[in-house]
Design a protein around this motif. Sequence first.
Motif, short mmCIF file in Angstrom:
data_model
loop_
_atom_site.label_atom_id
_atom_site.label_comp_id
_atom_site.label_asym_id
_atom_site.label_seq_id
_atom_site.Cartn_x
_atom_site.Cartn_y
_atom_site.Cartn_z
N ARG A 343 10.79 -6.40 5.41
CA ARG A 343 11.89 -5.83 5.79
C ARG A 343 12.27 -4.71 4.60
NH1 ARG A 343 15.27 -10.98 7.40
NH2 ARG A 343 17.18 -9.66 6.87
N GLU A 344 12.07 -5.18 3.51
CA GLU A 344 12.39 -4.37 2.31
C GLU A 344 11.38 -2.86 2.24
OE1 GLU A 344 12.28 -6.78 -1.15
OE2 GLU A 344 14.13 -7.46 -0.75
N LEU A 345 10.02 -3.27 2.50
CA LEU A 345 9.31 -2.04 2.78
C LEU A 345 9.70 -1.21 3.90
CD1 LEU A 345 5.40 -3.35 2.30
CD2 LEU A 345 7.00 -1.71 0.77
N ILE A 346 9.94 -1.62 4.90
CA ILE A 346 10.39 -0.93 6.19
C ILE A 346 11.71 0.08 5.83
CG2 ILE A 346 11.51 -1.08 8.12
CD1 ILE A 346 9.68 -3.56 9.03
N ALA A 347 12.63 -0.77 5.08
CA ALA A 347 13.61 -0.11 4.76
C ALA A 347 13.62 1.13 3.92
CB ALA A 347 14.82 -0.92 4.10
N SER A 348 12.51 0.84 2.94
CA SER A 348 12.14 2.11 1.89
C SER A 348 11.53 3.23 2.70
CB SER A 348 11.17 1.60 0.79
OG SER A 348 9.84 1.11 1.54
N VAL A 349 11.12 3.21 3.91
CA VAL A 349 10.60 4.38 4.57
C VAL A 349 11.83 5.46 4.72
CG1 VAL A 349 9.74 5.31 6.76
CG2 VAL A 349 8.80 2.97 5.76
N VAL A 356 15.18 -1.43 -9.51
CA VAL A 356 13.84 -0.98 -9.81
C VAL A 356 12.75 -1.18 -8.38
CG1 VAL A 356 11.47 -1.94 -10.99
CG2 VAL A 356 13.59 -2.26 -12.11
N TYR A 357 11.79 -0.03 -8.25
CA TYR A 357 11.44 -0.03 -6.99
C TYR A 357 9.92 -0.54 -7.18
CZ TYR A 357 14.80 3.77 -7.30
OH TYR A 357 15.66 4.42 -7.28
N LEU A 362 7.81 2.57 -3.05
CA LEU A 362 7.44 3.99 -3.51
C LEU A 362 6.34 4.73 -2.27
CD1 LEU A 362 7.47 3.91 -7.48
CD2 LEU A 362 9.33 4.89 -5.75
N VAL A 363 5.37 3.98 -2.08
CA VAL A 363 4.49 4.41 -1.25
C VAL A 363 4.83 4.52 0.14
CG1 VAL A 363 2.24 3.56 0.05
CG2 VAL A 363 2.28 3.52 -2.48
N MET A 364 5.63 3.55 0.74
CA MET A 364 6.18 3.70 2.02
C MET A 364 7.37 4.89 1.98
SD MET A 364 4.30 2.02 3.45
CE MET A 364 4.96 2.43 5.23
N ASN A 365 8.10 5.17 1.05
CA ASN A 365 9.14 6.04 1.11
C ASN A 365 8.21 7.54 0.91
OD1 ASN A 365 10.76 8.05 -0.86
ND2 ASN A 365 12.07 6.97 0.40
N LEU A 366 7.36 7.60 0.10
CA LEU A 366 6.27 8.81 0.20
C LEU A 366 5.68 8.93 1.52
CD1 LEU A 366 5.54 11.37 -1.27
CD2 LEU A 366 3.64 9.91 -2.38
N ALA A 367 5.39 7.99 2.27
CA ALA A 367 4.55 7.84 3.46
C ALA A 367 5.60 8.45 4.49
CB ALA A 367 4.15 6.59 3.86
N LYS A 386 11.07 12.82 -6.41
CA LYS A 386 11.02 11.64 -7.53
C LYS A 386 9.99 10.71 -7.10
CE LYS A 386 14.30 7.99 -8.65
NZ LYS A 386 15.74 7.32 -8.66
N THR A 387 9.87 10.58 -5.86
CA THR A 387 8.88 9.47 -5.51
C THR A 387 7.52 9.95 -5.87
OG1 THR A 387 10.42 8.97 -3.47
CG2 THR A 387 8.13 7.95 -3.52
#
Length: 404
Positions: A343-349, A356-357, A362-367, A386-387
Amino acid sequence: MTAVDLPAVPRVLIAEADPWSRDLLTQVLLNVRCDARLDLCADGQEAMDLLSAKPYDLVIADWELPGIDGLALLRAVRQRKRNPLQPFILLSVRSDSASVREALPLAPTAYLTKPLNMEGLTQRLQGLLLDAGQEVSCEVPSLTPGTTLYSFLEHRRELADGAPLLTDVQLAVKRSLHPEGLDLRLLEEEIRTDPQVTAVLIAAANSAAQHHGDGVQTLSQALQRLGTGQSMNLILGLTLKRSARLSDPALADYAERYWGLSLHTAEYGRTLARLLDLDQERCYCAGLLHRLGDLALLRCLQEWKQAGGELDDQEEVGDALERFGAAYGSALRTRWRMPLELRELIASVYQLGGGVYSREALVMNLAGQLARLPASEGVEEVARGKTARLLKVGLPELSRLRKG
């Protein structure tokens, strides 16, 4: 008891501890008798209380119920000396001869071993709940007078069945079958792009009845934990639900767009994870599921129309998605008890939280940034962000990713 003896609308008790198995039994039964009155429970004591309070035309119970088990429940039913016998289907993972010999003196109407043969279960239910050649059809319930679109969507948020199916899962199962049975590797390849199937299998694999060891966060892990029979049953069971596929062209177009965005995010996530030596499949899964709420909302909008509601224009659909999409996704992930890490990975999108990330976040946010980027725009601004800087992924790598 024969079908002739049954009332026009049968009352059925389903006692099953695992929520996903309980849901599957419900869908198979309603596919046979959509008008059936169902009572559902997760433990033997509640089932016993219901049996004492109401008359049932059929009981379906799992032997492995907590508290009072299904065999004890059957024994209590038979001690009531009902004539003719109370129809009672006993389910169990036990297929050994000793268990069968223990159950048979209590005369269960059927003793079915798990994973269930859905075709065989359907035939049993048809024989118990229908006259020969009889079919029962049910109209979609109409809206309560005064119901508005937003009140309907608010009510459905905690009850939604999830996203529509976006792949032909029956064909996928058929393609994955070989003479020795179901090939899980082939099945994974066939269904890996469908958010609903992926989410349901992960949720089912993490349910109390299946859970042991670490939580499941990818489709491959879910298939391995559930096994061939249960995986196939859950997948095919999804096709029995209302609005499993979107028939409304405008809503289907929206779904295609969100599905495409999910797939792009998933592929970017997997490629970046491979580049940085991270968990590729976990990142792919997070990307695939990040629009589950929007897709679930589109399914509910179709249910709204089927119940007689109106959608005036695309602006109204867009407004509903903006207003409820994220909330639907959060509600589903919570209700289905998705692992917190996933769920945290999904939210980071969507955005990075404070503190701390993880590198995967960070990968999922950039994706997500890459997937949302219009085709006409370059990746320079993303590379300066930043990402990308935290991941040390520069313009050359992002440009290659975009072209790939």
